[in-house]
Design an enzyme around this catalytic site. Structure first.
Site, short mmCIF file in Angstrom:
data_model
loop_
_atom_site.label_atom_id
_atom_site.label_comp_id
_atom_site.label_asym_id
_atom_site.label_seq_id
_atom_site.Cartn_x
_atom_site.Cartn_y
_atom_site.Cartn_z
N TYR A 175 51.12 44.18 31.44
CA TYR A 175 49.80 44.48 32.03
C TYR A 175 49.32 45.87 31.56
O TYR A 175 48.20 46.02 31.06
CB TYR A 175 49.90 44.43 33.56
CG TYR A 175 48.71 45.02 34.28
CD1 TYR A 175 47.50 44.36 34.35
CD2 TYR A 175 48.81 46.28 34.92
CE1 TYR A 175 46.41 44.91 35.01
CE2 TYR A 175 47.73 46.83 35.58
CZ TYR A 175 46.54 46.15 35.63
OH TYR A 175 45.46 46.70 36.28
N GLN A 222 38.01 42.50 43.80
CA GLN A 222 37.96 43.55 44.83
C GLN A 222 36.91 44.61 44.52
O GLN A 222 36.09 44.96 45.38
CB GLN A 222 39.30 44.29 44.89
CG GLN A 222 40.45 43.54 45.44
CD GLN A 222 41.54 44.54 45.81
OE1 GLN A 222 41.48 45.15 46.88
NE2 GLN A 222 42.52 44.70 44.95
N THR A 266 44.82 40.86 36.46
CA THR A 266 45.50 41.88 37.28
C THR A 266 46.85 41.42 37.86
O THR A 266 47.43 42.14 38.67
CB THR A 266 44.59 42.33 38.45
OG1 THR A 266 44.20 41.18 39.20
CG2 THR A 266 43.36 43.05 37.95
N1 NAP Z 1 44.29 46.03 41.90
C1 NAP Z 1 44.92 47.16 41.61
O1 NAP Z 1 45.86 47.59 42.30
C2 NAP Z 1 44.49 47.98 40.41
C3 NAP Z 1 45.18 49.16 40.11
C4 NAP Z 1 44.77 49.91 39.01
C5 NAP Z 1 43.70 49.50 38.25
N2 NAP Z 1 43.05 48.35 38.55
C6 NAP Z 1 41.94 47.93 37.70
O2 NAP Z 1 40.76 47.94 38.50
C7 NAP Z 1 39.86 46.93 38.04
C8 NAP Z 1 39.40 46.09 39.21
O3 NAP Z 1 40.55 45.49 39.80
P1 NAP Z 1 40.45 44.54 41.05
O4 NAP Z 1 41.53 44.91 41.98
O5 NAP Z 1 39.04 44.47 41.54
O6 NAP Z 1 40.84 43.16 40.35
P2 NAP Z 1 40.69 41.67 40.90
O7 NAP Z 1 40.43 41.69 42.35
O8 NAP Z 1 41.84 40.90 40.36
O9 NAP Z 1 39.35 41.17 40.18
C9 NAP Z 1 39.29 40.87 38.82
C10 NAP Z 1 38.15 39.89 38.65
O10 NAP Z 1 38.03 39.62 37.26
C11 NAP Z 1 37.73 38.25 37.14
N3 NAP Z 1 38.04 37.74 35.80
C12 NAP Z 1 39.25 37.40 35.28
N4 NAP Z 1 39.08 36.94 34.04
C13 NAP Z 1 37.76 37.00 33.76
C14 NAP Z 1 36.96 36.63 32.64
N5 NAP Z 1 37.52 36.10 31.55
N6 NAP Z 1 35.62 36.82 32.72
C15 NAP Z 1 35.05 37.33 33.82
N7 NAP Z 1 35.75 37.68 34.92
C16 NAP Z 1 37.08 37.50 34.89
C17 NAP Z 1 38.59 37.59 38.20
O11 NAP Z 1 38.13 36.28 38.47
P3 NAP Z 1 39.18 35.14 38.90
O12 NAP Z 1 39.86 35.67 40.13
O13 NAP Z 1 38.31 33.97 39.12
O14 NAP Z 1 40.13 35.00 37.75
C18 NAP Z 1 38.37 38.56 39.37
O15 NAP Z 1 37.23 38.20 40.11
C19 NAP Z 1 40.62 46.16 36.95
O16 NAP Z 1 40.23 46.66 35.70
C20 NAP Z 1 42.07 46.51 37.19
O17 NAP Z 1 42.83 46.44 36.01
C21 NAP Z 1 43.41 47.59 39.63
#
Ligand code: NAP
Length: 287
Positions: free
Chosen positions: A129, A13, A66
């Site tokens: 997490y 995202q 995530t």
């Molecule tokens: N989503 C929320 O509500 C939320 C809330 C608070 C904080 N955050 C933080 O915000 C940040 C961005 O979150 P987001 O919502 O954009 O997460 P997301 O949509 O789940 O995206 C995470 C990405 O990381 C990739 N990934 C996983 N393992 C990997 C690896 N070994 N090497 C390279 N890429 C890898 C995933 O690929 P695959 O899908 O192919 O595995 C996915 O494209 C994260 O640090 C998360 O912890 C998110």
């Protein structure tokens, strides 16, 4: 010369939101968007070679594990991506003098506070997490001097899977749904976070450290769902329930509202109100 920026996990995202914001604005930055296929941050040796062969000024780490509930059963995988791999990234950033912008979460807190969490507040994660993300923060802080850790919360967007898209899907399938009303937080529209990150890079202020960023306005998941349903004019109704009645594998903080004063005062931008950003997102989804 333009600054060179590596974005890891670019298919998630936030990664896709950075691509969108970068396309819509002229930041004078040169980006390399690396998805998991191009750069798997858990592969220590591959990472080393990649950083040796490419030059960057900044690395924005959007790669993460995530799946909050699944993490309870996949502790090793969650810690590998959210902690150990972040350590690998930090080591490479240190070796090549790259500023790391690492994204973390409100889930490092236990949710027992009654007012918005400050960056310096006591951390105490209550699920795997959150614990894995906290370990990632600790690695960044112990290895690097030049870093930004940006904690955010309740991220949604037109990309990938998230609460807003789930609510829209369920409203098309059901007449009524129940959503928890006793967990309070701040929704964050990923493109707003993306814009904040890119503005931090473009400002010359190098005030490294931990920052909180979310949209303004704190609400419960029930109120968030209600806002989505009102704006999409669905006939599906939403009912409030207590989290005690909603069975999930991972415990979640009851209260995880983030105080964003520090990022506002340091970089001179204001968080956008959550409702205006929700409307923008809904427009992009139904387009
Ligand atoms: N989503 C929320 O509500 C939320 C809330 C608070 C904080 N955050 C933080 O915000 C940040 C961005 O979150 P987001 O919502 O954009 O997460 P997301 O949509 O789940 O995206 C995470 C990405 O990381 C990739 N990934 C996983 N393992 C990997 C690896 N070994 N090497 C390279 N890429 C890898 C995933 O690929 P695959 O899908 O192919 O595995 C996915 O494209 C994260 O640090 C998360 O912890 C998110």
């Amino acid at each position: 010369m333009n600054k060179r920026v590596l974005v890891t996990g670019s298919n998630g995202q936030l990664g896709k939101s950075i691509q969108k914001i970068a396309k819509e604005n002229n930041y004078n930055l040169d980006f390399v968007f690396a998805n998991k296929d191009l750069l798997d941050i858990s592969k220590e040796e591959e990472l080393k070679v990649f950083f040796k062969e490419n030059t960057f000024d900044y690395c924005i780490n959007c790669a993460a594990y995530t799946a909050v509930d699944k993490a309870e059963e996949e502790k090793e995988e969650a810690f590998l991506i959210n902690a150990e791999s972040v350590r690998f990234l930090a080591i490479n950033c240190k070796a090549h003098n790259i500023i790391l912008i690492h994204i973390s979460t409100d889930f490092v807190f236990d949710g027992l506070k009654k007012e918005p969490y400050l960056e310096a507040d006591q951390v105490n994660p209550i699920n795997i997490y959150g614990a894995s993300k906290l370990q990632g923060e600790k690695f960044v802080q112990s290895i690097l001097d030049k870093y930004y850790i940006i904690r955010t919360s309740w991220v949604y967007s037109e990309f990938g899977n998230n609460f807003v898209k789930t609510m829209i899907r369920l409203s098309n399938e059901r007449k009524e749904i129940s959503v928890v009303d006793d967990q309070l937080g701040c929704p964050t529209y990923a493109p707003d976070l993306a814009q904040a990150i890119l503005e931090i890079i473009c400002k010359t202020t190098q005030a490294f450290g931990i920052y909180h960023y979310c949209n303004s306005g704190s609400i419960s998941w029930f109120e968030f769902a209600k806002a989505i349903f009102e704006k999409t004019e669905t006939s599906c109704s939403v009912l409030p329930i207590s989290s005690a009645l909603y069975v999930s594998k991972a415990r979640r903080p009851q209260y995880s509202v983030l105080n964003t004063q520090k990022i506002h005062n340091t970089f001179y931008f204001k968080s956008k109100p959550f409702e205006a950003s929700l409307i923008k997102c809904l427009h992009s989804i139904v387009k």
